[in-house]
Motif scaffolding. Structure first.
Motif, PDB file in Angstrom:
ATOM      1  N   VAL A 219      25.658 -20.889  -8.261  1.00 40.81           N
ATOM      2  CA  VAL A 219      24.383 -20.912  -7.535  1.00 40.81           C
ATOM      3  C   VAL A 219      23.432 -19.858  -8.104  1.00 40.81           C
ATOM      4  N   ILE A 220      23.957 -18.660  -8.363  1.00 37.86           N
ATOM      5  CA  ILE A 220      23.102 -17.599  -8.903  1.00 37.86           C
ATOM      6  C   ILE A 220      22.582 -17.972 -10.285  1.00 37.86           C
ATOM      7  N   TRP A 221      23.467 -18.491 -11.121  1.00 35.68           N
ATOM      8  CA  TRP A 221      23.078 -18.885 -12.482  1.00 35.68           C
ATOM      9  C   TRP A 221      21.978 -19.945 -12.444  1.00 35.68           C
ATOM     10  N   GLN A 222      22.214 -20.990 -11.654  1.00 38.95           N
ATOM     11  CA  GLN A 222      21.251 -22.093 -11.594  1.00 38.95           C
ATOM     12  C   GLN A 222      19.933 -21.633 -10.983  1.00 38.95           C
ATOM     13  N   PHE A 223      20.015 -20.806  -9.944  1.00 41.15           N
ATOM     14  CA  PHE A 223      18.789 -20.324  -9.315  1.00 41.15           C
ATOM     15  C   PHE A 223      17.957 -19.517 -10.315  1.00 41.15           C
ATOM     16  N   THR A 224      18.618 -18.623 -11.051  1.00 41.39           N
ATOM     17  CA  THR A 224      17.896 -17.808 -12.033  1.00 41.39           C
ATOM     18  C   THR A 224      17.281 -18.702 -13.101  1.00 41.39           C
ATOM     19  N   GLN A 225      18.057 -19.665 -13.586  1.00 41.11           N
ATOM     20  CA  GLN A 225      17.557 -20.567 -14.630  1.00 41.11           C
ATOM     21  C   GLN A 225      16.327 -21.328 -14.145  1.00 41.11           C
ATOM     22  N   ILE A 226      16.425 -21.928 -12.959  1.00 42.30           N
ATOM     23  CA  ILE A 226      15.347 -22.801 -12.490  1.00 42.30           C
ATOM     24  C   ILE A 226      14.130 -21.962 -12.097  1.00 42.30           C
ATOM     25  N   TRP A 227      14.371 -20.853 -11.396  1.00 40.08           N
ATOM     26  CA  TRP A 227      13.241 -20.025 -10.974  1.00 40.08           C
ATOM     27  C   TRP A 227      12.490 -19.476 -12.193  1.00 40.08           C
ATOM     28  N   ASN A 228      13.208 -19.076 -13.209  1.00 36.53           N
ATOM     29  CA  ASN A 228      12.573 -18.457 -14.375  1.00 36.53           C
ATOM     30  C   ASN A 228      12.094 -19.458 -15.414  1.00 36.53           C
ATOM     31  N   LEU A 273      10.443 -11.072  -7.954  1.00 33.26           N
ATOM     32  CA  LEU A 273      11.201 -10.571  -6.803  1.00 33.26           C
ATOM     33  C   LEU A 273      12.441 -11.383  -6.426  1.00 33.26           C
ATOM     34  N   PRO A 274      12.332 -12.722  -6.301  1.00 32.10           N
ATOM     35  CA  PRO A 274      13.529 -13.455  -5.859  1.00 32.10           C
ATOM     36  C   PRO A 274      14.741 -13.251  -6.772  1.00 32.10           C
ATOM     37  N   THR A 275      14.541 -13.334  -8.093  1.00 33.80           N
ATOM     38  CA  THR A 275      15.700 -13.180  -8.983  1.00 33.80           C
ATOM     39  C   THR A 275      16.155 -11.730  -9.033  1.00 33.80           C
ATOM     40  N   LEU A 276      15.216 -10.791  -8.930  1.00 33.89           N
ATOM     41  CA  LEU A 276      15.613  -9.382  -8.890  1.00 33.89           C
ATOM     42  C   LEU A 276      16.458  -9.095  -7.655  1.00 33.89           C
ATOM     43  N   LEU A 277      16.030  -9.679  -6.534  1.00 30.92           N
ATOM     44  CA  LEU A 277      16.750  -9.495  -5.281  1.00 30.92           C
ATOM     45  C   LEU A 277      18.177 -10.033  -5.422  1.00 30.92           C
TER      46      LEU A 277
ATOM     47  N   TYR B 108      19.101  -5.148 -15.583  1.00 31.62           N
ATOM     48  CA  TYR B 108      18.206  -5.907 -14.709  1.00 31.62           C
ATOM     49  C   TYR B 108      17.155  -6.755 -15.437  1.00 31.62           C
ATOM     50  N   PRO B 109      16.682  -6.349 -16.661  1.00 29.38           N
ATOM     51  CA  PRO B 109      15.664  -7.198 -17.283  1.00 29.38           C
ATOM     52  C   PRO B 109      16.134  -8.633 -17.503  1.00 29.38           C
ATOM     53  N   MET B 110      17.462  -8.814 -17.623  1.00 25.12           N
ATOM     54  CA  MET B 110      17.993 -10.156 -17.850  1.00 25.12           C
ATOM     55  C   MET B 110      17.715 -11.073 -16.659  1.00 25.12           C
ATOM     56  N   ALA B 111      17.469 -10.503 -15.482  1.00 27.81           N
ATOM     57  CA  ALA B 111      17.194 -11.329 -14.307  1.00 27.81           C
ATOM     58  C   ALA B 111      15.739 -11.790 -14.260  1.00 27.81           C
TER      59      ALA B 111
END
Lengths: 297, 290
Positions: A219-228, A273-277, B108-111
């Motif tokens: 979930v984290i991987w996919q969320f980061t991919q799609i959000w970014n 913010l969302p992915t950093l969080l 963190y930059p990777m996020a």
């Protein structure tokens, strides 16, 4: 006498070690400054007035903190002709990411379960073909995808973007679950089959309850991919359906009017913010996803 | 019927995803490959004409710049990220008390989205108000740092931002690798009085070869796909100075209306990825089946 020189030498090497230790910490701290500096500059710039940005220094703390830039970025900044800030695009990204993550994770779990535990002839080749799909440069599918989305009647829509993200996320989600389920002994499935449990029953009652860690990673991987994501967003959206990355780029690169750097930075932080969080809250799983995505173990 | 279904259910479950991949990955690659052999301009044509699009591509100065940039960017980005990642991992491996916090800061930059990274660095590197203006404000009036707007150096700003974003990740990979080396061997070497740097160069680093390969594959993959970062940081400019194959393809497909050129450039990108990834995947999958 020998005792004295001995302990003197020892103190000397001890001080040497302490100096080395200090040097090590200084170097590590310098690198921490290097990685933090852009974030620091972004946050301080977003809290300054334009006047202060023009007269002050890049690395100075704001003399007077103002949240005007944040307000403008959220609901007033112009992306092209529209001036509603990043708010509508933030929600677009949420509307794309949430279903995209859920669907691709569920499909990945089922696929991984089949490939790892219900081996049939050709299963390995199918897995290899899916795996290679993770690595293609997406430029090679942009042109036909644009046409097919048009034929399906979902070009420029949010469902269209969800569809694209699910299709090109499948390779990774399948890989994650497959690598996780492969470590569960096949005897478990065999025993359950002997007891009369079927394909779905075994998945639902045995595998799914064991899967929490890998679900979190996926979930984290996919969320980061799609959000970014930017490439799919900029290629397959239109004025009202753009995700936040596209909106941010439009705000930063809009050439009309005064350049409001503080608004740019506030918008960039909102987009991040969302992915950093997620990273701060679940960093361990984030790293595991990154390494799982690279080390095909 | 239900018995047949129960027997074939695994295949039925896998089928939709597999068919989707067949069409949307392999079918689409075939389509792009086909169109790259035609005279397509604004609309695709399907009569094969040979390699005219590739001839045109290789004769284009802009494509030449894009490929040169890819190799320069890829070489520096991969090389420096690996070196920095390895050094940081070794430094962090010395029983650092605050390791967790430092690791969090490095990674963190990777996020972040590359668009965010590009936006931040564009602001920091802009000569008017960024680093250049700041250093001048400290009294160094003749200090110049205008890489972002200098066609000869703009590509290095992409390298700089990309390393900032990815080196922490390489560090995390290498740190995991350092931790997985057999501690018995290291202890034996320490007992024998072998100096620490020799233990690293002769024992630990050679045993991490697979991790070097993984890091290389991931970074090479990031480099070839780098698109967002260029768009956000330089927009491909000044002029075409920071064009990469990915931005060239996008420009041809969506602003120039030259589908034939877009397809041909996408196929070249595909070929570059293919030569790097396929041997890797092949060896990985084979190793697992043995």
């Amino acid at each position: 006498m020998t005792d004295v020189t001995h302990s003197a030498a020892r103190t000397q090497s001890r001080t040497g070690q302490i100096v080395l230790r200090w040097l090590l910490y200084v170097i590590l701290c310098l690198f921490a400054v290097y990685y933090l500096m852009p974030l620091f500059v972004m946050v301080t710039t977003s809290l300054k007035s334009l006047e202060e940005i023009r007269t002050g220094s890049l690395v100075a703390l704001p003399r007077e903190i103002t949240f005007d830039a944040w307000k403008t970025a959220w609901s007033g900044a112009c992306t092209g002709i529209q001036c509603d800030g990043v708010r509508p695009f933030f929600w677009n990204s949420v509307l794309i990411a949430v279903p995209g993550v859920l669907i691709s994770t569920l499909l990945g779990a089922l696929n991984g379960y089949v490939v790892a535990q219900w081996r049939f002839r050709g299963a390995n080749i199918i897995f290899a073909l899916m795996l290679f799909g993770c690595f293609i440069p997406f430029q090679v599918v942009l042109l036909p995808m644009a046409r097919v989305l048009g034929l399906m009647g979902i070009a420029g829509t949010i469902p269209g973007l969800i569809f694209v993200h699910v299709v090109y996320g499948l390779g990774f989600t399948t890989l994650f679950f497959r690598n996780y389920y492969v470590t569960i002994p096949a005897e478990l499935t065999k025993a359950a089959k002997v007891d009369g449990a079927g394909f779905l029953r075994i998945f639902w009652s045995i595998f799914l309850p064991l899967s929490l860690p890998i679900i979190v990673v996926t979930v984290i991987w996919q969320f980061t991919q799609i959000w970014n994501d930017f490439l799919f967003g900029v290629s397959f959206s239109q004025a009202g359906t753009q995700p936040i990355t596209v909106a941010l780029n439009n705000i930063v690169n809009s050439t009309t009017g005064v350049k409001e750097y503080n608004v740019d930075m506030a918008a960039a932080i909102i987009a991040a913010l969302p992915t950093l969080l997620v990273y701060v809250v679940a960093g361990k799983y984030f790293i595991r996803g990154l390494t799982a995505g690279s080390v095909k173990g | 019927m239900s018995k047949w279904l129960e027997e074939h259910l695994p295949k039925v479950v896998l089928a939709p995803s597999f068919i989707a991949i067949l069409i949307f990955v392999y079918g689409f690659i075939a389509w792009t490959g086909w169109v790259s052999l035609t005279r397509s301009r604004l609309l695709p044509k399907y009569e094969i004409e040979g390699f005219i699009q590739y001839d045109k591509l290789f004769a284009s100065p802009r494509w030449d710049v894009a490929m040169n940039n890819l190799f320069l960017f890829g070489f520096l980005f991969i090389g420096i990220s690996m070196l920095l990642g390895l050094v940081l991992a070794i430094l962090l491996d010395q029983n650092i008390r605050t390791e967790g916090a430092i690791r969090t800061i490095y990674l963190y930059p990777m996020a972040l989205s590359m668009i965010v990274t590009g936006t931040a660095w564009k602001w920091i590197l802009n000569p008017g108000l960024g680093i250049e203006a700041t250093v001048r404000g400290w009294g160094f009036e003749s200090f110049t740092f205008d890489w972002l707007v200098n066609p000869d150096y703009a590509i290095y700003t992409i390298v700089l931002a990309a390393i900032w974003q990815s080196s922490g990740f390489v560090m995390a990979l290498f740190l995991a690798g350092l931790r997985s080396v057999d501690t018995e061997i290291i202890r034996a070497a320490q007992v024998d009085g072998i100096p620490t740097w020799r233990i690293y160069t002769a024992i630990i680093i050679p045993s991490m070869a697979p991790i070097f390969l993984s890091a290389f594959i991931v970074l090479a993959h990031l480099a070839i796909k780098a698109f967002d970062l260029v768009i956000a940081l330089t927009g491909g400019g000044p002029g075409f100075a920071t064009d990469l194959p990915a931005t060239y393809m996008y420009a041809m497909a969506f602003s120039r209306g030259d589908i034939g050129q877009a397809a041909a450039s996408a196929m070249i990108m595909m070929a570059v990825v293919f030569t790097i990834v396929v041997p890797y995947l092949y060896s990985e999958l084979r190793a697992k089946n043995d």
